[in-house]
Design an enzyme around this catalytic site. Structure first.
Site, PDB file in Angstrom:
ATOM      1  N   ASN A   1       0.811  -1.230   0.000  1.00  0.00           N
ATOM      2  CA  ASN A   1       0.000   0.000   0.000  1.00  0.00           C
ATOM      3  C   ASN A   1       0.842   1.277   0.000  1.00  0.00           C
ATOM      4  OD1 ASN A   1       0.726  -0.451   2.664  1.00  0.00           O
ATOM      5  ND2 ASN A   1      -1.169   0.388   3.486  1.00  0.00           N
TER       6      ASN A   1
ATOM      7  N   GLY B   1       2.651  -5.073   7.476  1.00  0.00           N
ATOM      8  CA  GLY B   1       1.706  -5.874   6.689  1.00  0.00           C
ATOM      9  C   GLY B   1       0.525  -6.272   7.538  1.00  0.00           C
TER      10      GLY B   1
ATOM     11  N   GLU C   1       4.497  -3.584  12.299  1.00  0.00           N
ATOM     12  CA  GLU C   1       3.498  -2.538  12.008  1.00  0.00           C
ATOM     13  C   GLU C   1       2.371  -3.235  11.261  1.00  0.00           C
ATOM     14  OE1 GLU C   1       3.560   0.358  13.155  1.00  0.00           O
ATOM     15  OE2 GLU C   1       5.593   1.133  13.279  1.00  0.00           O
TER      16      GLU C   1
ATOM     17  N   CYS D   1      -3.039   1.943   6.340  1.00  0.00           N
ATOM     18  CA  CYS D   1      -3.204   1.292   7.647  1.00  0.00           C
ATOM     19  C   CYS D   1      -3.980   2.198   8.582  1.00  0.00           C
ATOM     20  CB  CYS D   1      -1.845   0.925   8.214  1.00  0.00           C
ATOM     21  SG  CYS D   1      -0.722   2.304   8.261  1.00  0.00           S
TER      22      CYS D   1
ATOM     23  N   GLU E   1     -10.526  -5.528   9.434  1.00  0.00           N
ATOM     24  CA  GLU E   1      -9.970  -4.360   8.755  1.00  0.00           C
ATOM     25  C   GLU E   1     -10.549  -4.270   7.357  1.00  0.00           C
ATOM     26  OE1 GLU E   1      -5.759  -4.487   7.625  1.00  0.00           O
ATOM     27  OE2 GLU E   1      -5.650  -2.338   8.039  1.00  0.00           O
TER      28      GLU E   1
ATOM     29  N   GLU F   1       8.076   3.102  14.663  1.00  0.00           N
ATOM     30  CA  GLU F   1       8.872   3.635  13.558  1.00  0.00           C
ATOM     31  C   GLU F   1       8.746   5.152  13.624  1.00  0.00           C
ATOM     32  OE1 GLU F   1       9.213   0.179  10.305  1.00  0.00           O
ATOM     33  OE2 GLU F   1       7.369   1.327  10.116  1.00  0.00           O
TER      34      GLU F   1
HETATM   35  P1  NAD Z   1       0.758  -8.843   3.789  1.00  0.00           P
HETATM   36  O1  NAD Z   1       0.885  -9.222   5.215  1.00  0.00           O
HETATM   37  O2  NAD Z   1      -0.074  -9.692   2.922  1.00  0.00           O
HETATM   38  O3  NAD Z   1       2.184  -8.794   3.090  1.00  0.00           O
HETATM   39  C1  NAD Z   1       3.240  -7.972   3.590  1.00  0.00           C
HETATM   40  C2  NAD Z   1       4.568  -8.566   3.166  1.00  0.00           C
HETATM   41  O4  NAD Z   1       4.770  -9.806   3.841  1.00  0.00           O
HETATM   42  C3  NAD Z   1       4.674  -8.871   1.680  1.00  0.00           C
HETATM   43  O5  NAD Z   1       5.949  -8.491   1.227  1.00  0.00           O
HETATM   44  C4  NAD Z   1       4.502 -10.374   1.641  1.00  0.00           C
HETATM   45  O6  NAD Z   1       5.098 -10.972   0.514  1.00  0.00           O
HETATM   46  C5  NAD Z   1       5.215 -10.782   2.918  1.00  0.00           C
HETATM   47  N1  NAD Z   1       4.865 -12.112   3.429  1.00  0.00           N
HETATM   48  C6  NAD Z   1       3.721 -12.798   3.249  1.00  0.00           C
HETATM   49  N2  NAD Z   1       3.799 -13.999   3.866  1.00  0.00           N
HETATM   50  C7  NAD Z   1       5.009 -14.063   4.461  1.00  0.00           C
HETATM   51  C8  NAD Z   1       5.677 -15.027   5.249  1.00  0.00           C
HETATM   52  N3  NAD Z   1       5.122 -16.195   5.569  1.00  0.00           N
HETATM   53  N4  NAD Z   1       6.910 -14.747   5.694  1.00  0.00           N
HETATM   54  C9  NAD Z   1       7.496 -13.562   5.413  1.00  0.00           C
HETATM   55  N5  NAD Z   1       6.917 -12.616   4.653  1.00  0.00           N
HETATM   56  C10 NAD Z   1       5.685 -12.848   4.190  1.00  0.00           C
HETATM   57  O7  NAD Z   1       0.246  -7.325   3.796  1.00  0.00           O
HETATM   58  P2  NAD Z   1      -0.208  -6.429   2.544  1.00  0.00           P
HETATM   59  O8  NAD Z   1      -1.526  -6.974   2.073  1.00  0.00           O
HETATM   60  O9  NAD Z   1       0.929  -6.294   1.595  1.00  0.00           O
HETATM   61  O10 NAD Z   1      -0.411  -5.000   3.234  1.00  0.00           O
HETATM   62  C11 NAD Z   1      -1.609  -4.537   3.754  1.00  0.00           C
HETATM   63  C12 NAD Z   1      -1.618  -4.643   5.270  1.00  0.00           C
HETATM   64  O11 NAD Z   1      -0.533  -3.899   5.822  1.00  0.00           O
HETATM   65  C13 NAD Z   1      -2.854  -4.075   5.919  1.00  0.00           C
HETATM   66  O12 NAD Z   1      -3.278  -4.921   6.955  1.00  0.00           O
HETATM   67  C14 NAD Z   1      -2.376  -2.748   6.494  1.00  0.00           C
HETATM   68  O13 NAD Z   1      -3.147  -2.238   7.552  1.00  0.00           O
HETATM   69  C15 NAD Z   1      -0.994  -3.107   6.902  1.00  0.00           C
HETATM   70  N6  NAD Z   1      -0.190  -1.897   7.043  1.00  0.00           N
HETATM   71  C16 NAD Z   1       0.216  -1.508   8.289  1.00  0.00           C
HETATM   72  C17 NAD Z   1       0.961  -0.344   8.448  1.00  0.00           C
HETATM   73  C18 NAD Z   1       1.436   0.103   9.800  1.00  0.00           C
HETATM   74  O14 NAD Z   1       2.335   0.934   9.850  1.00  0.00           O
HETATM   75  N7  NAD Z   1       0.899  -0.420  10.888  1.00  0.00           N
HETATM   76  C19 NAD Z   1       1.301   0.410   7.328  1.00  0.00           C
HETATM   77  C20 NAD Z   1       0.869  -0.012   6.073  1.00  0.00           C
HETATM   78  C21 NAD Z   1       0.143  -1.189   5.948  1.00  0.00           C
END
Ligand code: NAD
Length: 488
Positions: free
Chosen positions: A147, A223, A245, A279, A380, A457
């Protein structure tokens, strides 16, 4: 596009690739290598070697390199923003501000790193003193979501490099290109080759290897909460440092004395920026009973002016949802709320406009009378749909706002400073914005309560998560006799 290991653009060992497509058109943007475990190992080795050099550079030099990074990234903002819009979908203006936010993080930590102070502290017993020093951790694995692929890389790489660490970055598989382009620019800045590597590939392979690799000291992850839980389990095996995060379901509370005009703008900004995929998007809106009708009337007018389209078009306010799967998830949450009796205030759904058929577009949806157990309030909702709840007072608003496993952001709108402070102190969230849309700033620590993660962060606090703290205790000459053995 190739991935970046030790300063070289390189294929994966397998030579397999991942297709990256444009969410607005479905067209291929480019391919990137489908990296495997061997590629990660190579990147980790490169980062370990670079660490030996980079961690020894004096703070003033690290600071200069960070300023140079900001300069080269800003110089390329137009190209990088276009690249980000093509792979992520957000409008060009949002992409440019994201690229600039990467540069802001670098400038902020460049300023901070030369200005740290410690203290010489006497023991309470008077026998000597201690000093506390900070050491960089080593190689950090930065695992990124789709995102905000560039700014969130900055939130990790800027403080991490400032502290003397080096990186293996794993971008999301749908948004790897701009991260590679930014990392490739770093060769012009005096950063050692291998200090920032980018390995593309599936989370289940590339991500897992980063987590398991014994030479990686810390994982900085952004993520979903579910992925964060898996990463926490993996990191536990070798007690890796961890910053998580994760997801959020941020409440926005509009009190009866709020400036409604500004609050309406903030709700639109907060919910529909990045197509609702932040997020800290406003994901649950709580309106005081007495202002609810007036607020909803103006909000609906505002929402109806939002132009959905290809992010490359100047006229676009809101781009597509990032993936087809994500769009279906948002649609199913809206259907679930409707099936539980929600009132449709703005219908939304898939646009009929010519030219948008092949993208993952959604027009904003606004719902009222939403059952609190509907998925849209319990989980979410990562897209342009907003549930509105009416509350009678501050206490009910706080209780509802806290009725969630998440605790990332929150906001309150009131002209009464006492009320604002009361709400801010009681909401279980890492940030409460008062009379402001949810805007992250380099100087303010950011992170979650509850299942929105841990660690921080940004801000001075953000730097601390890239250090080990070491205490050096010194007994003064002549004071050691007291500690002779045996103890009696
Ligand atoms: P995601 O968890 O699907 O993926 C994030 C990353 O993790 C990707 O690079 C993915 O390839 C990797 N990943 C997936 N499975 C893994 C594993 N088993 N081991 C290691 N890495 C793995 O998240 P997304 O869909 O890319 O992002 C959206 C989410 O991120 C939403 O829930 C959003 O709220 C959150 N987010 C949080 C913040 C914050 O600062 N708190 C900021 C932005 C986004």
């Amino acid at each position: 596009m190739k991935m970046l290991i030790e300063g070289q653009l390189t294929e994966s060992q397998s030579a397999d690739v991942i297709r990256v497509s444009n969410p607005a058109t479905g067209e291929l943007v480019d391919t990137v290598p489908k990296g495997g475990r061997e590629d990660v190992k190579r990147a980790v080795d490169a980062a370990s070697e670079a660490f030996k050099v980079w961690s020894e550079r004096p703070a003033i030099e690290r600071s200069r390199v960070l300023l140079k990074i900001a300069e080269v990234v800003r110089a390329d903002v137009a190209d990088l923003a276009r690249s980000l819009t093509l792979e992520q979908g957000k409008p060009l203006g949002e992409s440019s501000s994201e690229i600039n936010s990467f540069a802001n993080s670098c400038e902020y930590y460049a300023g901070l790193i030369g200005r740290q102070r410690g203290a010489h502290t006497p023991f309470s017993t008077g026998e000597g003193f201690f000093i506390v020093t900070k050491r960089p951790l080593g190689v950090v694995g930065a695992i990124l979501p789709w995102n905000f692929p560039v700014s969130l890389m900055g939130w990790k790489v800027a403080p991490g490099l400032a502290a003397g660490n080096t990186f293996v970055v794993k971008p999301a598989s749908t948004t790897p290109i701009t991260d590679i382009k930014v990392a490739a620019l770093l060769a012009k800045t005096g950063l050692p080759a291998g200090a920032v590597n980018v390995v593309t590939g599936p989370g289940s392979v590339v991500g897992e290897e980063i987590i398991e690799n014994p030479k990686v000291a810390k994982i900085a992850f952004t993520g979903e909460t579910a992925t964060g839980k898996r990463i926490m389990e993996g990191a536990a095996k070798s007690i890796k440092r961890l910053t998580l995060e994760l997801g959020g379901s941020d409440p926005m509370i509009v009190c009866d004395d709020a400036d409604l005009e500004l609050a309406v703008e903030a709700a639109a900004w907060g919910r529909f920026r990045n197509c609702g995929q932040s997020c800290t998007s406003v994901k649950r809106l709580f309106l005081f009973d007495s202002v609810a009708d007036e607020f909803v009337r103006s909000f609906v007018e505002k929402v109806k002016t939002i132009r959905v389209g290809n992010g490359l078009e100047k006229t676009t306010h809101m781009g597509p949802v990032h993936t087809q799967e994500q769009r279906e998830k948002v649609e199913s949450m809206v259907e679930d709320a409707k099936s539980r009796g929600a009132k449709v205030i703005v219908k939304g759904g898939r646009p009929m406009n010519k030219g948008l058929e092949r993208g993952n577009f959604l027009v904003p949806t606004v719902l009222g009378d939403v059952d609190y157990d509907a998925k849209i309030s319990r989980e979410e909702c990562f897209g342009p749909a907003l549930p509105i709840f009416v509350v009678k007072d501050v206490e009910e608003a706080i209780q509802r706002a806290n009725d969630t496993p998440f605790g990332l952001g929150s906001s309150v709108w009131t002209k009464d400073v006492e009320k604002a402070y009361h709400v801010a102190e009681r909401i279980e969230a890492g940030t409460t914005w008062v009379n402001s849309p949810p805007i992250a700033r380099a100087e303010v620590p950011f992170g979650g309560f509850k299942q929105s993660g841990f660690g921080r962060e940004l801000g001075i606090e953000g730097l601390d998560y890239y250090y080990e703290t070491k205490s050096i205790q010194v007994l003064e000459y002549g004071k050691g006799k007291k500690w002779a053995f045996p103890i009696n």
